[in-house]
Design a protein around this motif. Sequence first.
Motif, PDB file in Angstrom:
ATOM      1  N   ARG A  40       0.843  -1.206   0.000  1.00  0.00           N
ATOM      2  CA  ARG A  40       0.000   0.000   0.000  1.00  0.00           C
ATOM      3  C   ARG A  40       0.874   1.251   0.000  1.00  0.00           C
ATOM      4  O   ARG A  40       0.648   2.200  -0.759  1.00  0.00           O
ATOM      5  CB  ARG A  40      -0.920  -0.001   1.222  1.00  0.00           C
ATOM      6  CG  ARG A  40      -1.885   1.186   1.300  1.00  0.00           C
ATOM      7  CD  ARG A  40      -2.723   1.071   2.562  1.00  0.00           C
ATOM      8  NE  ARG A  40      -3.773   2.067   2.606  1.00  0.00           N
ATOM      9  CZ  ARG A  40      -3.648   3.292   3.102  1.00  0.00           C
ATOM     10  NH1 ARG A  40      -2.447   3.680   3.579  1.00  0.00           N
ATOM     11  NH2 ARG A  40      -4.662   4.140   3.117  1.00  0.00           N
TER      12      ARG A  40
ATOM     13  N   VAL B  27      -4.115  -4.198  -9.805  1.00  0.00           N
ATOM     14  CA  VAL B  27      -4.497  -3.256  -8.739  1.00  0.00           C
ATOM     15  C   VAL B  27      -3.871  -1.892  -8.994  1.00  0.00           C
ATOM     16  O   VAL B  27      -4.546  -0.851  -8.913  1.00  0.00           O
ATOM     17  CB  VAL B  27      -4.048  -3.799  -7.364  1.00  0.00           C
ATOM     18  CG1 VAL B  27      -4.225  -2.724  -6.286  1.00  0.00           C
ATOM     19  CG2 VAL B  27      -4.844  -5.036  -6.998  1.00  0.00           C
ATOM     20  N   TYR B  28      -2.590  -1.885  -9.326  1.00  0.00           N
ATOM     21  CA  TYR B  28      -1.887  -0.622  -9.542  1.00  0.00           C
ATOM     22  C   TYR B  28      -2.443   0.110 -10.761  1.00  0.00           C
ATOM     23  O   TYR B  28      -2.691   1.316 -10.711  1.00  0.00           O
ATOM     24  CB  TYR B  28      -0.398  -0.895  -9.720  1.00  0.00           C
ATOM     25  CG  TYR B  28       0.428   0.340 -10.001  1.00  0.00           C
ATOM     26  CD1 TYR B  28       0.380   1.443  -9.151  1.00  0.00           C
ATOM     27  CD2 TYR B  28       1.271   0.393 -11.113  1.00  0.00           C
ATOM     28  CE1 TYR B  28       1.153   2.568  -9.409  1.00  0.00           C
ATOM     29  CE2 TYR B  28       2.044   1.514 -11.376  1.00  0.00           C
ATOM     30  CZ  TYR B  28       1.974   2.597 -10.525  1.00  0.00           C
ATOM     31  OH  TYR B  28       2.728   3.713 -10.777  1.00  0.00           O
TER      32      TYR B  28
ATOM     33  N   SER C 191      -5.437  -0.097 -12.190  1.00  0.00           N
ATOM     34  CA  SER C 191      -6.782   0.434 -11.967  1.00  0.00           C
ATOM     35  C   SER C 191      -6.762   1.596 -10.986  1.00  0.00           C
ATOM     36  O   SER C 191      -7.549   2.547 -11.105  1.00  0.00           O
ATOM     37  CB  SER C 191      -7.716  -0.677 -11.456  1.00  0.00           C
ATOM     38  OG  SER C 191      -7.228  -1.237 -10.249  1.00  0.00           O
ATOM     39  N   THR C 192      -5.832   1.561 -10.028  1.00  0.00           N
ATOM     40  CA  THR C 192      -5.707   2.677  -9.080  1.00  0.00           C
ATOM     41  C   THR C 192      -5.223   3.932  -9.795  1.00  0.00           C
ATOM     42  O   THR C 192      -5.697   5.044  -9.519  1.00  0.00           O
ATOM     43  CB  THR C 192      -4.748   2.304  -7.937  1.00  0.00           C
ATOM     44  OG1 THR C 192      -5.243   1.148  -7.253  1.00  0.00           O
ATOM     45  CG2 THR C 192      -4.621   3.455  -6.935  1.00  0.00           C
TER      46      THR C 192
ATOM     47  N   TRP D 291      -7.068   7.487  -9.935  1.00  0.00           N
ATOM     48  CA  TRP D 291      -6.347   8.656  -9.428  1.00  0.00           C
ATOM     49  C   TRP D 291      -6.274   9.781 -10.461  1.00  0.00           C
ATOM     50  O   TRP D 291      -6.360  10.963 -10.103  1.00  0.00           O
ATOM     51  CB  TRP D 291      -4.947   8.213  -9.020  1.00  0.00           C
ATOM     52  CG  TRP D 291      -4.040   9.314  -8.573  1.00  0.00           C
ATOM     53  CD1 TRP D 291      -4.120  10.022  -7.409  1.00  0.00           C
ATOM     54  CD2 TRP D 291      -2.894   9.823  -9.274  1.00  0.00           C
ATOM     55  NE1 TRP D 291      -3.090  10.935  -7.344  1.00  0.00           N
ATOM     56  CE2 TRP D 291      -2.331  10.835  -8.470  1.00  0.00           C
ATOM     57  CE3 TRP D 291      -2.300   9.513 -10.487  1.00  0.00           C
ATOM     58  CZ2 TRP D 291      -1.191  11.532  -8.858  1.00  0.00           C
ATOM     59  CZ3 TRP D 291      -1.162  10.204 -10.875  1.00  0.00           C
ATOM     60  CH2 TRP D 291      -0.624  11.202 -10.062  1.00  0.00           C
TER      61      TRP D 291
ATOM     62  N   ASP E 258      -9.312  11.877 -10.107  1.00  0.00           N
ATOM     63  CA  ASP E 258      -9.774  12.111  -8.739  1.00  0.00           C
ATOM     64  C   ASP E 258      -9.626  13.590  -8.371  1.00  0.00           C
ATOM     65  O   ASP E 258      -8.530  14.139  -8.382  1.00  0.00           O
ATOM     66  CB  ASP E 258      -8.958  11.250  -7.769  1.00  0.00           C
ATOM     67  CG  ASP E 258      -9.498  11.307  -6.343  1.00  0.00           C
ATOM     68  OD1 ASP E 258     -10.496  12.022  -6.107  1.00  0.00           O
ATOM     69  OD2 ASP E 258      -8.919  10.626  -5.474  1.00  0.00           O
TER      70      ASP E 258
ATOM     71  N   THR F 240      -9.418   7.994  -4.257  1.00  0.00           N
ATOM     72  CA  THR F 240      -8.380   7.073  -4.731  1.00  0.00           C
ATOM     73  C   THR F 240      -7.924   6.145  -3.614  1.00  0.00           C
ATOM     74  O   THR F 240      -7.766   4.932  -3.816  1.00  0.00           O
ATOM     75  CB  THR F 240      -7.171   7.848  -5.271  1.00  0.00           C
ATOM     76  OG1 THR F 240      -7.568   8.595  -6.423  1.00  0.00           O
ATOM     77  CG2 THR F 240      -6.046   6.900  -5.664  1.00  0.00           C
TER      78      THR F 240
ATOM     79  N   PHE G 295     -10.530   3.592  -2.969  1.00  0.00           N
ATOM     80  CA  PHE G 295     -10.525   2.624  -4.063  1.00  0.00           C
ATOM     81  C   PHE G 295      -9.380   1.631  -3.890  1.00  0.00           C
ATOM     82  O   PHE G 295      -9.560   0.412  -4.014  1.00  0.00           O
ATOM     83  CB  PHE G 295     -10.395   3.357  -5.395  1.00  0.00           C
ATOM     84  CG  PHE G 295     -10.306   2.451  -6.593  1.00  0.00           C
ATOM     85  CD1 PHE G 295     -11.456   1.993  -7.226  1.00  0.00           C
ATOM     86  CD2 PHE G 295      -9.071   2.050  -7.087  1.00  0.00           C
ATOM     87  CE1 PHE G 295     -11.375   1.155  -8.324  1.00  0.00           C
ATOM     88  CE2 PHE G 295      -8.984   1.205  -8.184  1.00  0.00           C
ATOM     89  CZ  PHE G 295     -10.135   0.758  -8.802  1.00  0.00           C
ATOM     90  N   LEU G 296      -8.192   2.144  -3.605  1.00  0.00           N
ATOM     91  CA  LEU G 296      -7.030   1.290  -3.408  1.00  0.00           C
ATOM     92  C   LEU G 296      -7.240   0.315  -2.264  1.00  0.00           C
ATOM     93  O   LEU G 296      -6.949  -0.884  -2.381  1.00  0.00           O
ATOM     94  CB  LEU G 296      -5.790   2.146  -3.149  1.00  0.00           C
ATOM     95  CG  LEU G 296      -4.509   1.399  -2.738  1.00  0.00           C
ATOM     96  CD1 LEU G 296      -4.087   0.418  -3.820  1.00  0.00           C
ATOM     97  CD2 LEU G 296      -3.395   2.393  -2.429  1.00  0.00           C
TER      98      LEU G 296
ATOM     99  N   ARG H   5      -9.511  -2.502  -3.310  1.00  0.00           N
ATOM    100  CA  ARG H   5      -8.843  -3.461  -4.188  1.00  0.00           C
ATOM    101  C   ARG H   5      -7.870  -4.335  -3.410  1.00  0.00           C
ATOM    102  O   ARG H   5      -7.795  -5.551  -3.632  1.00  0.00           O
ATOM    103  CB  ARG H   5      -8.102  -2.727  -5.313  1.00  0.00           C
ATOM    104  CG  ARG H   5      -8.980  -2.039  -6.320  1.00  0.00           C
ATOM    105  CD  ARG H   5      -9.945  -2.985  -7.020  1.00  0.00           C
ATOM    106  NE  ARG H   5      -9.299  -4.150  -7.601  1.00  0.00           N
ATOM    107  CZ  ARG H   5      -8.768  -4.193  -8.818  1.00  0.00           C
ATOM    108  NH1 ARG H   5      -8.827  -3.111  -9.596  1.00  0.00           N
ATOM    109  NH2 ARG H   5      -8.212  -5.285  -9.268  1.00  0.00           N
TER     110      ARG H   5
END
Length: 221
Positions: A92, A159-160, A162-163, A167, A170, A178, A181-182, A185
């Motif tokens: 994260r 994951v990265y 889509s983040t 972002w 955002d 964001t 969302f992260l 996920r």
Amino acid sequence: MVQAMPADPTLDEIRAHLGPMIANHAAFDGWSDEAVERAADDADIDPAAAKLAFPKGATDMIDAWFAHIDAEMEASFTAEELDAMPIHKRIRAAILKRLDIARPHKEALRRAIAILAMPKNVPLAGKLGWRSADAMWRLAGDTSTDINHYSKRTILGGVYGSTIMAWIDDESDDEAETIAFLDRRLGNVAQFEKLKRKFRMDPDRRFSVTRFLGRLRYPGR
């Protein structure tokens, strides 16, 4: 931090040095020769030599900038900081640090994504996404060499990616949307990993070719 230039740099060293500097100009000039020339002027480098460092044009520039983000992310954490965090917190923190590094160049990133989305550049986009995911897992201390090595990087790449897309658009305070969302996920990934562990620990839940064929032959057993 922009990589320091030696007295007589190679093209690879020029490329590494100029990658993040080109991003400073790509928001206005695009990932173009003009952006290279402006970055070369900033760095007091011969523009002709600078252009030679990016023979494939925009994709080479983006590749160099993304490599810079990888390096900056890795340099942003001490061993003590990482040791104090569980694995999922390290991942994260790595993603959020990458967003922090890219934040001054959000429009340049938007343009980079548009270029990488072109059909001819999809293989490169996959390569760069994998490289970033690998850098994050290595930062987190992952040393797996089995199938988990690949599945972890594939999942994190999704994951990265889509983040990043969340972002880019955002406009919430402190990028709260964001972050939420992260976290969702990453929570989904954690649940998936728990399910995988459950299947590995319970032999009756594992897929068996013999058992599968047997059930086809004798349904209901």
